[in-house]
Design a protein around this motif. Structure first.
Motif, short mmCIF file in Angstrom:
data_model
loop_
_atom_site.label_atom_id
_atom_site.label_comp_id
_atom_site.label_asym_id
_atom_site.label_seq_id
_atom_site.Cartn_x
_atom_site.Cartn_y
_atom_site.Cartn_z
N THR A 166 3.95 -0.37 -0.68
CA THR A 166 4.90 0.34 0.17
C THR A 166 4.20 0.76 1.45
O THR A 166 2.97 0.70 1.56
N SER A 167 4.95 1.21 2.43
CA SER A 167 4.36 1.64 3.70
C SER A 167 3.41 2.82 3.48
O SER A 167 2.35 2.91 4.10
N THR A 170 0.21 1.52 1.85
CA THR A 170 -0.59 0.85 2.87
C THR A 170 -1.32 1.86 3.73
O THR A 170 -2.49 1.68 4.10
N GLU A 171 -0.65 2.96 4.05
CA GLU A 171 -1.25 4.02 4.86
C GLU A 171 -2.42 4.66 4.11
O GLU A 171 -3.49 4.91 4.69
N VAL A 172 -2.23 4.91 2.82
CA VAL A 172 -3.29 5.51 2.00
C VAL A 172 -4.48 4.56 1.90
O VAL A 172 -5.64 4.98 2.03
N LEU A 173 -4.22 3.28 1.69
CA LEU A 173 -5.29 2.29 1.60
C LEU A 173 -6.08 2.23 2.91
O LEU A 173 -7.32 2.13 2.90
N THR A 174 -5.40 2.31 4.02
CA THR A 174 -6.06 2.30 5.32
C THR A 174 -6.99 3.50 5.47
O THR A 174 -8.13 3.37 5.96
N LEU A 175 -6.54 4.67 5.03
CA LEU A 175 -7.36 5.87 5.14
C LEU A 175 -8.57 5.82 4.21
O LEU A 175 -9.64 6.31 4.54
N ILE A 176 -8.39 5.21 3.03
CA ILE A 176 -9.53 5.03 2.12
C ILE A 176 -10.60 4.19 2.81
O ILE A 176 -11.79 4.50 2.79
N ALA A 177 -10.17 3.11 3.46
CA ALA A 177 -11.11 2.22 4.13
C ALA A 177 -11.79 2.89 5.31
O ALA A 177 -12.89 2.49 5.71
N VAL A 196 -1.59 11.92 -3.80
CA VAL A 196 -2.58 10.96 -3.31
C VAL A 196 -3.12 10.14 -4.48
O VAL A 196 -3.22 8.91 -4.41
N LYS A 197 -3.47 10.81 -5.57
CA LYS A 197 -4.00 10.11 -6.74
C LYS A 197 -2.98 9.12 -7.30
O LYS A 197 -3.33 8.02 -7.74
N THR A 198 -1.71 9.52 -7.28
CA THR A 198 -0.65 8.64 -7.77
C THR A 198 -0.57 7.39 -6.91
O THR A 198 -0.47 6.26 -7.42
N HIS A 199 -0.61 7.57 -5.58
CA HIS A 199 -0.57 6.42 -4.68
C HIS A 199 -1.77 5.50 -4.92
O HIS A 199 -1.63 4.28 -4.96
N ILE A 200 -2.95 6.09 -5.08
CA ILE A 200 -4.16 5.30 -5.27
C ILE A 200 -4.09 4.51 -6.58
O ILE A 200 -4.46 3.33 -6.64
N MET A 222 -7.19 -7.51 4.58
CA MET A 222 -5.77 -7.45 4.95
C MET A 222 -5.58 -7.15 6.43
O MET A 222 -4.46 -7.19 6.94
N GLY A 223 -6.68 -6.80 7.12
CA GLY A 223 -6.57 -6.50 8.54
C GLY A 223 -6.06 -5.10 8.83
O GLY A 223 -5.62 -4.82 9.95
N LEU A 224 -6.12 -4.22 7.82
CA LEU A 224 -5.64 -2.86 8.01
C LEU A 224 -6.61 -2.03 8.86
O LEU A 224 -6.21 -1.06 9.49
#
Length: 229
Positions: A166-167, A170-177, A196-200, A222-224
């Motif tokens: 989901t958007s 994707t936002e959470v994954l970007t912040l992790i990176a 946050v933990k649920t999204h991860i 993914m180019g995020l």
């Protein structure tokens, strides 16, 4: 008790690390190896919680040793790589092999203890100033990941996985990176730590990831996020 195996071709380095770790009641150095082949043999024999592996070793290097150790059926050993900033081409491969993080050879004693404890607990050591920079450097040099479509024009399984986020995920994954902790992500997105933990957890399930190290790799692929200049 955290059982640690140390592998480094420099005897002085091995002894220094072993002596420092031995000062901690909850840490036991169960073996020392001078090359990757010996590290694999001792890991099979001793089954340590953490294998602290120098990347550059004669014969079987640390990455190859980590890949072999972590591929053993039922292994609970975690790999923590010893590195310096002049190592570049090895970084991505070490994480891809399943390493849980990196420790600089000039790390302080508290940093060494923290790294061993974090990795032993099953978490990835992703200090932004270390792992993010190293991953970024190699991703910039590595050819773009090829994702060909099948002859029917249908997306590959990996593309389908990426697209399933989901958007917000994707936002959470970007912040992790980008090196943000769960608390930082929660504050930035104005959501709870639990959310946050649920999204991860959902990201890891959808992308078939096992830890944050792999999440960082996928985000770059993914180019995020872009490698640092």
């Amino acid at each position: 008790m955290i059982r640690v195996l140390i592998a480094d071709d420099q005897a002085i380095v091995r002894a220094a690390i072993a002596n420092l770790l031995a000062t901690q009641e909850e840490i036991e150095v169960v073996g020392e190896a001078e090359d990757g082949a010996e590290a694999v043999r001792l890991a099979d024999e001793l089954r340590p919680d953490v294998a602290l592996l120098d990347i550059r070793m004669p014969g079987l290097n640390g990455i190859e040793a980590a890949r072999t150790i972590l591929s053993r059926p039922g292994t609970a050993t975690k790999a923590l790589m010893l590195t310096t900033f002049d190592l570049d081409a090895y970084v991505y491969d070490a994480l891809a092999a399943g390493a849980s993080g990196f420790l600089l050879k000039d790390a302080t004693f508290p940093e060494l203890l923290h790294a061993v404890r974090v990795v032993a607990a099953g978490n990835a050591l992703l200090a932004p100033e270390v792992t993010k920079r190293l991953i970024g450097e190699f991703v910039r040099q590595r050819p773009p990941t090829s994702r060909p479509h099948r002859g029917t024009g249908e997306p590959t399984a990996r593309e389908t996985e990426d697209a399933s986020l989901t958007s917000r995920e994707t936002e959470v994954l970007t912040l992790i990176a980008r090196g943000f902790s769960n608390a930082d992500i929660a504050h930035r997105l104005t959501i709870s730590n639990h959310t946050v933990k649920t999204h991860i957890n959902r990201i890891f399930t959808k992308l078939r990831l096992s830890d944050r190290a792999q999440a960082v790799i996928r985000a770059y692929e993914m180019g995020l996020v872009e490698p640092p200049p």
